[in-house]
Design an enzyme around this catalytic site. Structure first.
Site, short mmCIF file in Angstrom:
data_model
loop_
_atom_site.label_atom_id
_atom_site.label_comp_id
_atom_site.label_asym_id
_atom_site.label_seq_id
_atom_site.Cartn_x
_atom_site.Cartn_y
_atom_site.Cartn_z
N SER A 1 7.61 -5.12 -9.29
CA SER A 1 8.51 -4.32 -8.45
C SER A 1 8.08 -4.42 -6.98
CB SER A 1 8.52 -2.87 -8.95
OG SER A 1 9.58 -2.15 -8.37
N ASP B 1 17.77 -4.93 -15.63
CA ASP B 1 17.19 -4.49 -14.36
C ASP B 1 18.21 -4.68 -13.24
OD1 ASP B 1 15.60 -3.88 -12.20
OD2 ASP B 1 14.15 -5.49 -12.55
N HIS C 1 13.91 -2.54 -16.00
CA HIS C 1 12.89 -2.68 -14.96
C HIS C 1 11.52 -2.22 -15.45
CE1 HIS C 1 11.66 -3.27 -10.84
NE2 HIS C 1 11.22 -2.03 -10.74
#
EC number: 4.2.99.22
Length: 374
Positions: A226, A316, A348
């Site tokens: 991320s 995601d 995600h």
């Protein structure tokens, strides 16, 4: 010495609220622990974003609002990450629990810059059988949108402990400063400092004995998920040539001014607000720090590693940005070897909370194979 997945229960005190109240119905409770950090001035100059009043009001409508009610008025609501109140408090709703380092299972914390408080958490796999063997070193950058999480968060501590055990790498996880108290580029600078601190151990007396004794500084890899994937790209552009063997970008947090088909308007607006909160001087979502494909961004041909893998997840909202990054890297003229891993039916950073599912096991196997150069 053995490596354990869990190092014991989390601390008795959990900092920050985790009661799932959502966007409204904000009430005070003696059981809620709030962070009371004063944000920088820019965090209070918000232009009318989600100014929801707190729900603590007098039972008799004829009475004036109490000081408590005024204290709970919201300036900016970025649930489920954080809430900023009009009195200046910042309340993080997740990513604040810290699991202590466990020396008995080869993990420890080291402060690398007393001035900023930046630290690293090291994970040393079992080396009893091969005490003289040098291990490749992985420098890791955690995620959290630049505003939550830390190296001691349960998800990261447990995942990296497992990764160290399975890969046989010495892992150095960088604990960088968070926005909005420390606006970007502080997090990028801290991660670059953490990377350079590791590299410095190859050029003379080494301050950290684990790295000196067990780290192979000719085999340095970097990775992040991320926001940590965003930082990974940043470091790849700025590292010296020939230092980084490989890089793994996991569900990288890349944004852009154009909303893609797979992104809902709500998600798009949320992350735009989050980025502007974290980066008061930003050019917007086409800032090269968050959009590596924006006009004027440095060419991906300049990445300083021999091989790279980009992990994306079907569900995601960042999946297409990750694919676009991989495609651009392949077409850039970069001289390394690139790989894309697309995993279906998951969202995600799913792998941080599920270690036993089939897709998680497959992802771990692919990550380990990449880190080992297999």
């Amino acid at each position: 010495m053995s490596v354990a997945l869990f190092c014991g229960p989390p601390p008795a005190v959990s900092f920050g609220c985790k009661d799932g109240r959502g966007r409204k119905g904000m009430v005070r409770s003696k059981d809620i622990v709030r962070q009371t950090v004063k944000p920088p001035a820019h965090a209070c100059r918000l232009i009318g974003w989600n100014k929801y009043p707190g729900s603590v009001v007098p039972t008799n409508s004829s009475l004036s609002p109490s000081p408590t009610a005024l204290d709970d008025e919201i300036e900016l609501d970025l649930s489920p990450f954080l809430i900023i109140y009009k009195d200046g408090r910042i309340e993080r709703l997740k990513g604040t629990t810290v699991i202590p380092a466990c020396p008995e299972v080869a993990t420890k914390d080291v402060i690398i810059d007393p001035a900023t408080g930046v630290s690293v958490r090291l994970y040393l796999p079992n080396v009893v059988d091969l005490p003289s063997k040098k291990l490749p070193v992985l420098v890791y950058f955690h995620g959290g949108g630049f505003v939550i999480e830390n190296t001691g968060s349960p998800n990261y501590h447990n995942y990296l402990t497992l990764l160290a055990a399975k890969s046989g790498l010495l892992i150095v996880s960088v604990n960088y400063r968070l926005a909005p108290e420390h606006p970007i580029p502080a997090s990028f600078d801290d991660c670059m400092a953490g990377f350079n601190w590791v590299v410095s151990h190859s050029a003379g007396p080494a301050p950290e004995p684990w790295l000196a004794r067990h780290g192979d500084l000719t085999q340095i890899l970097i990775s992040g998920d991320s926001a940590g994937g965003t930082v990974t790209h940043y470091v790849l552009l700025r590292a010296d040539a020939g230092v980084i063997e490989g890089a793994a970008l996991v569900h990288p947090y890349f944004l852009g001014s154009k909303r893609l088909e797979n992104q809902t308007e709500e998600d798009f607006e949320f992350h735009e607000k989050l980025w502007r909160l974290s980066t008061p001087d930003t050019e917007g979502l086409d800032d090269p720090l968050i959009n590596p494909l924006a006009p004027g961004a440095p060419s991906l041909a300049g990445l300083k590693c021999k091989r790279a893998v980009v992990f994306v997840a079907e569900l995601d909202f960042l999946v297409e940005r990750g694919r676009m990054y991989y495609d651009a890297l392949v077409k850039s003229g970069w001289g390394g070897k690139a790989e894309l891993v697309h995993q279906e039916g998951v969202g995600h950073v799913f792998h941080l909370s599920d270690y036993s599912g089939d897709v998680s096991v497959d992802m771990m196997a692919k990550m380990v194979a990449f880190l080992r150069g297999e």
